[in-house]
Design an enzyme around this catalytic site. Structure first.
Site, PDB file in Angstrom:
ATOM      1  N   ASP A  12      12.984  -1.951 -28.504  1.00 35.07           N
ATOM      2  CA  ASP A  12      14.048  -2.673 -27.802  1.00 35.07           C
ATOM      3  C   ASP A  12      15.147  -1.751 -27.281  1.00 35.07           C
ATOM      4  O   ASP A  12      16.319  -2.149 -27.186  1.00 35.07           O
ATOM      5  CB  ASP A  12      14.669  -3.762 -28.703  1.00 35.07           C
ATOM      6  N   GLY A  14      15.365  -0.641 -24.305  1.00 30.32           N
ATOM      7  CA  GLY A  14      15.623  -0.894 -22.889  1.00 30.32           C
ATOM      8  C   GLY A  14      14.524  -0.272 -22.027  1.00 30.32           C
ATOM      9  O   GLY A  14      14.728   0.023 -20.845  1.00 30.32           O
ATOM     10  N   LYS A  15      13.332  -0.134 -22.631  1.00 33.57           N
ATOM     11  CA  LYS A  15      12.207   0.492 -21.918  1.00 33.57           C
ATOM     12  C   LYS A  15      11.848  -0.300 -20.667  1.00 33.57           C
ATOM     13  O   LYS A  15      11.550   0.272 -19.618  1.00 33.57           O
ATOM     14  CB  LYS A  15      10.977   0.587 -22.845  1.00 33.57           C
ATOM     15  N   GLY A  39       8.367  -7.081 -26.192  1.00 33.59           N
ATOM     16  CA  GLY A  39       9.111  -7.933 -25.268  1.00 33.59           C
ATOM     17  C   GLY A  39       9.935  -7.011 -24.402  1.00 33.59           C
ATOM     18  O   GLY A  39      10.877  -6.395 -24.884  1.00 33.59           O
ATOM     19  N   HIS A  40       9.537  -6.841 -23.149  1.00 27.64           N
ATOM     20  CA  HIS A  40      10.209  -5.895 -22.249  1.00 27.64           C
ATOM     21  C   HIS A  40      10.939  -6.678 -21.167  1.00 27.64           C
ATOM     22  O   HIS A  40      10.323  -7.417 -20.406  1.00 27.64           O
ATOM     23  CB  HIS A  40       9.185  -4.923 -21.643  1.00 27.64           C
ATOM     24  N   GLN A 222       7.137  -0.782 -28.409  1.00 26.33           N
ATOM     25  CA  GLN A 222       7.746  -0.480 -29.701  1.00 26.33           C
ATOM     26  C   GLN A 222       8.532   0.839 -29.612  1.00 26.33           C
ATOM     27  O   GLN A 222       9.039   1.146 -28.557  1.00 26.33           O
ATOM     28  CB  GLN A 222       6.685  -0.448 -30.822  1.00 26.33           C
ATOM     29  N   THR A 298      10.925 -11.266 -28.040  1.00 31.51           N
ATOM     30  CA  THR A 298       9.651 -11.923 -28.330  1.00 31.51           C
ATOM     31  C   THR A 298       9.840 -13.087 -29.287  1.00 31.51           C
ATOM     32  O   THR A 298       9.325 -14.176 -29.065  1.00 31.51           O
ATOM     33  CB  THR A 298       8.651 -10.891 -28.922  1.00 31.51           C
ATOM     34  N   PRO A 302      17.628 -12.447 -34.624  1.00 27.20           N
ATOM     35  CA  PRO A 302      18.770 -11.548 -34.446  1.00 27.20           C
ATOM     36  C   PRO A 302      18.364 -10.124 -34.812  1.00 27.20           C
ATOM     37  O   PRO A 302      17.675  -9.911 -35.807  1.00 27.20           O
ATOM     38  CB  PRO A 302      19.811 -12.076 -35.443  1.00 27.20           C
TER      39      PRO A 302
END
Ligand code: GDP
Ligand code: IMO
Ligand code: MG
Length: 422
Positions: A12, A14-15, A39-40, A222, A298, A302
């Site tokens: 996560d 910021g890819k 989740g991108h 990841q 995804t 939090p």
């Protein structure tokens, strides 16, 4: 030029945003590991898109997007994403190609993922997407691959064998009724039908592209510390999330990788369980989570938040051979009086300068911090490095000196335009 984009923390970073931006300059964008645990996020014209399996370059017309053999594909999730793009009028005809050698996630993998979590003393906090059980089957040599969905006889035998063993486990270990062959067989043959036109020999395709001097962007999912070998095991995912995974997961040899770009957040986040030396206190964590909108793309969970961990990221630079970096979400730190950077871990009188593999050290060690002044915001409208407040430049120059790497991209907001190229 072939470039690998890799996360330097726990995912996560910021890819998605970086892949989207760099996709404009390449011909192919390839996912090489992980599955729909990823989740991108890409934001274009104020609209947010979240990709789980489809490469984040898909919004650029004409670019070829590939899913390599190293990815585990949940056809239900993939078909939903394809339909979602079609509903938005985004044409992906002939542009999305899937490796026949990629392994397939079945409903029993997803259920097993959750049932196994329930039995653990220390939960991993997985995404529940069946990732671990699917990769286990791959290594156990009983997995079902995308190509098998196109061959009814092969699928029949493999699925029968799998169910014979798995249904016993479901009943005896988990008190779960298990799965009937017929409905799964029909459902997965149907997925085979839907996806058949996209199945390709990705290794061949990409090697031919290299020969024709095309540019390829390898999209890591990841992050380094979720890598099955180098991460904070067992609180990791089940794939090789480090840059080396780009070769194994696509069939491109290491000599063809020209550049490795590390994506790093200006602070640290983690979803799920596991050690996190620089984690914020509850109250400050809530503040940064709110400012950074740190909720899983995804699962919506939090994200845990903490200071930038220089020991970790230094380790990531070494493990991935990172040549330059993108620093993300600097704007989230606007308005802080001071900012801390972890430069070592202290445990039993000893200071660790390198990321320790020993789980006890990682769990019990106290971070050693360097504290630097913060800055007043906002900075999201700034487009040139020299226009950034002195506090931001000072923070970046400390990080860059400490890590021994230069920053080529700075991100000050989620929009494409909120980016500074250095
Ligand atoms: P990925 O998994 O590495 O692709 O990252 P995610 O998409 O899961 O999470 C990154 C989140 O931060 C997304 O919501 C992005 O839209 C957002 N984002 C990316 N860059 C920036 C930035 O510079 N500033 C802010 N405020 N948000 C950003
Ligand atoms: P992107 O690509 C953040 C975490 C899960 C859990 C652990 C194992 O968006 O950066 P898994 O379902 O993979 O078996 O879960 O890994 N995890 C991620 N955390 N970003 C991700 O992907 C992640 N993918 C898995 O939260 O702790
Ligand atoms: Mg993500």
């Amino acid at each position: 030029m072939n470039t690998v984009i890799v996360g330097t923390q726990w995912g996560d970073e910021g890819k998605g945003k970086i892949i989207d931006i760099l996709s404009a300059k390449v011909d192919y964008i390839v996912r090489y590991q992980g599955g729909s645990n990823a989740g991108h996020t890409v934001v274009v014209d104020g609209k947010e898109y979240i990709f789980h399996l489809i490469p984040s370059g898909i919004l650029h017309p004409g670019k070829i997007c590939c899913i390599g053999n190293g990815v585990v594909i949940d056809p239900e999730s993939l078909v939903k994403e394809i339909e979602g793009l079609a509903a938005l009028g985004i044409n992906i005809d002939g542009r999305l190609k899937i490796s026949g050698s990629a392994h397939v996630i079945l409903p029993y993998h997803k259920i097993l993922d959750k049932l196994r979590e329930g039995k653990r003393t220390h939960r991993i906090g997985t995404t529940g997407r069946g990732i671990g059980p699917c990769y286990s089957d791959k290594i156990n040599r009983c997995g079902i691959r995308v190509i098998d969905l196109l061959n009814p006889a092969v699928l029949k035998n493999k699925l029968k064998d799998n169910l014979k063993e798995k249904n016993e486990i479901f009943k005896k270990v988990y008190n779960h009724p298990g799965y009937s062959f017929n409905s799964l067989y029909q459902e997965y043959l149907r997925y085979g039908d839907i996806l058949s036109g996209r199945v390709s020999d990705i290794a061949l395709l990409l090697n031919q592209a290299c020969r024709r001097k095309k540019d390829i962007l390898f999209e890591g999912a990841q992050g380094t510390f979720l890598d099955i070998d180098f991460g904070t095991y067992p609180f990791v995912t089940s794939s090789s999330a480090t840059a080396g995974g780009a070769c194994i997961g696509t069939g491109i040899s290491p000599d063809k990788l020209d550049k490795i770009i590390g994506v790093t957040k200006a602070y640290t986040t983690r979803v799920g369980e596991g050690p996190f030396p620089t984690e914020f206190s509850l109250e400050f964590g809530n503040l940064i989570r709110g400012k950074g909108n740190e909720f899983g793309a995804t699962t919506g969970r939090p994200r845990r938040c903490g200071w930038f961990d220089g020991v970790m990221v230094k380790g990531a630079i070494m493990l991935n051979g990172i040549t330059d970096m993108a620093v993300m979400k600097l704007d989230v730190l606007d308005g802080l009086k001071s900012i801390k950077i972890c430069t070592g871990y202290k445990y039993r009188g000893k200071v660790f300068k390198d990321f320790p593999a020993d789980f006890t050290v990682l769990t019990k060690a106290l971070p050693v911090y360097k504290e630097v002044p913060g800055w007043q915001g906002p900075i999201n409208h700034i487009r040139r490095y020299k226009d950034l407040p002195p506090g931001v430049r000072n923070y970046l120059s400390f990080l860059s000196d400490f890590l021994g790497v230069s920053f080529s991209i700075l991100s000050v907001g989620s929009y494409r335009s909120e980016t500074i190229f250095v």
